[in-house]
Design an enzyme around this catalytic site. Sequence first.
Site, PDB file in Angstrom:
ATOM      1  N   CYS A 130      40.646  39.224  44.183  1.00  0.00           N
ATOM      2  CA  CYS A 130      41.703  39.650  43.251  1.00  0.00           C
ATOM      3  C   CYS A 130      41.716  41.157  43.101  1.00  0.00           C
ATOM      4  O   CYS A 130      41.897  41.686  41.989  1.00  0.00           O
ATOM      5  CB  CYS A 130      41.558  38.970  41.898  1.00  0.00           C
ATOM      6  SG  CYS A 130      41.719  37.190  41.986  1.00  0.00           S
TER       7      CYS A 130
ATOM      8  N   LYS B 168      31.827  34.088  32.435  1.00  0.00           N
ATOM      9  CA  LYS B 168      31.040  34.939  33.324  1.00  0.00           C
ATOM     10  C   LYS B 168      29.712  35.338  32.674  1.00  0.00           C
ATOM     11  O   LYS B 168      28.918  36.072  33.251  1.00  0.00           O
ATOM     12  CB  LYS B 168      31.825  36.202  33.693  1.00  0.00           C
ATOM     13  CG  LYS B 168      33.047  35.918  34.577  1.00  0.00           C
ATOM     14  CD  LYS B 168      33.579  37.210  35.153  1.00  0.00           C
ATOM     15  CE  LYS B 168      35.022  37.156  35.575  1.00  0.00           C
ATOM     16  NZ  LYS B 168      35.318  36.303  36.711  1.00  0.00           N
TER      17      LYS B 168
ATOM     18  N   ASP C 290      38.012  46.935  31.075  1.00  0.00           N
ATOM     19  CA  ASP C 290      37.851  45.566  31.548  1.00  0.00           C
ATOM     20  C   ASP C 290      36.344  45.329  31.663  1.00  0.00           C
ATOM     21  O   ASP C 290      35.700  45.802  32.596  1.00  0.00           O
ATOM     22  CB  ASP C 290      38.553  45.413  32.905  1.00  0.00           C
ATOM     23  CG  ASP C 290      38.275  44.058  33.547  1.00  0.00           C
ATOM     24  OD1 ASP C 290      37.537  43.249  32.946  1.00  0.00           O
ATOM     25  OD2 ASP C 290      38.781  43.826  34.658  1.00  0.00           O
TER      26      ASP C 290
END
Lengths: 416, 178
Positions: free
Chosen positions: A374, A232, A206
């Site tokens: 999250c 991002k 990720d």
Amino acid sequence: MTPDPSLSLDVETLRKDFPLLARTVHGRPLVYLDSASSSLQPRQVLAAMEQYYETCHANVHRGVYTTAEEATARYEGARVSVGRFIGAGDPEREIVFVKNATEALNLVANSWGKANLRPGDAVLLTEMEHHANLVPWLMLAEQNGVELRYLTVGGDGRLDLSDLDRKLDGVKIVGISAMSNVLGTIPPLREIADAAHAAGALVVADGAQAVPHLPVDVQGLGVDFLAFSAHKMLGPTGIGALWARAELLDSMPPFLGGGGMILDVRLDRFVPAEPPHRFEAGTPPIAEAVGFAAAVDYMETLGMPQVRSHEVELTDYAVDALAERLGDDCTLFGPPAAPDRGGVLSLGFRDVHAHDLAQVLDQYGVCVRPGHHCAKPLMRVLGVTATARASIGPYNDEGDIDTLIEGLVEAGRLFS
Amino acid sequence: MTDLEDLYREIILDHYRSPRNRGELESPPAHRVEGFNPLCGDEVVVTMLVEDGSVTDIKFAGTGCSISQSSASLMSSAVKGKPLPEVRELIRTFKSMMSIHEASLPAAGDGADGADGWDGDGSDGNGEHGSDGEGLSDVRKLGELAALQGVVKFPVRIKCATLSWNALAQGLDELGAN
């Protein structure tokens, strides 16, 4: 550490490229410290998208008219730009455009995972994963009985790799964040990938936090999949990318079905297209791809080693300033400093709740993110329900950190 | 008064620093309800004792921000010892205050102006202030709870303020207590 002058970033000048930094909030200049959530966009990115819509918008891979050809060329050109940015060997085949890193990880779990994982096979994840690299695997485990294992996070915010080889036994794929969105931890990905490959497992990284802030080269990282989001890394929302080795993508079944991802369709069967189009059902985010390419062009102009060097300096400054000016009142989670931490500062201030900290900071124009980010399993490991997270981008400077601390002092006064 | 002072009024900070009725009643006989705010991970546990048509005792536990903690503390003080119809009416009035349209609030008035500007049914966003006599008396019925009025200007925080109230309402529903 003495900064290397060749790695310096002219922050004062580059800040002028970001229109949102000219905004005031509650009468104060905006201090944007939430880049881990979403970055700001330079006007070069906004201009590229506007220019695309104004001069050549059409659907891609369809029309034969001039603007449709141009739109297709811009979209496919963006694929090459994004692929080169992360060192892809064959960007035209190895970059799949998706909605965001979350969709990229869902693609891997649903396509590669369903085709290759059988009941009893194991997936190795870590306790510090974002929900995006947890829930797709939890969903798969519910459906077909795959076993999920976890690398644990130690008190210093680093992964415990002491039992890596034992945990890898029977593992088919390792899912791991290349930089934690809560702690800023940068795990030794190459070492983990080598061990995983030796055990016969693939590695999906990720890269949502790492790709925007570190020089990333997929060949050097040694991973098999890399997921990241444009918004991002100074690009627009609505687009991200999955990189995977061409032969892996070739072996994978489609994830979403629809137009654009087929060679042939009959009423009783279909033949999927070759990658990457096999994984891009429906009209893709074309203007966003153009913006994504403009964002990686912009970051290449800044230079990723320069971006990293600036962010290391600023993170060091923040860590020292928080300790000097707030002392024991401020708790900072994660590894103490570079080289294995990025500019993500999750903090607690006395026993003031993160929501209250963020609310007071807003009055100072300071944007930080309160909550669980999250990553609820990691919050449980840290023993907190929420942190206030200040995260750094290339446009931040020491003045931003000073304003953050000024706001924290006021929050302390208000809630004492 | 700045928006921030309006949000963090002295009554709220007082209940945050010195929460009333904090803890858990033994369950059973008390009824226990958990509430979660998925946005921030806050949790509240409300334990209530309903006897002879009244909430005879109530406590709250859990973790949360100053708004959720003070709202729970204010809630427990307001309903403890009250007959059920009055408790139900308080819940209705409080939740109505929390669902008020921002546009019908004066920008940053003092407490009295805020009450005057409050529109009872909460659905009317046309900016009429102080014309609704029923709304005014409703807010006055809330007493100290009216201090939470400033929360409506911070929409993200409304869920913090209503967390314990929703748990209370859920508990009364589960008990069939009307």
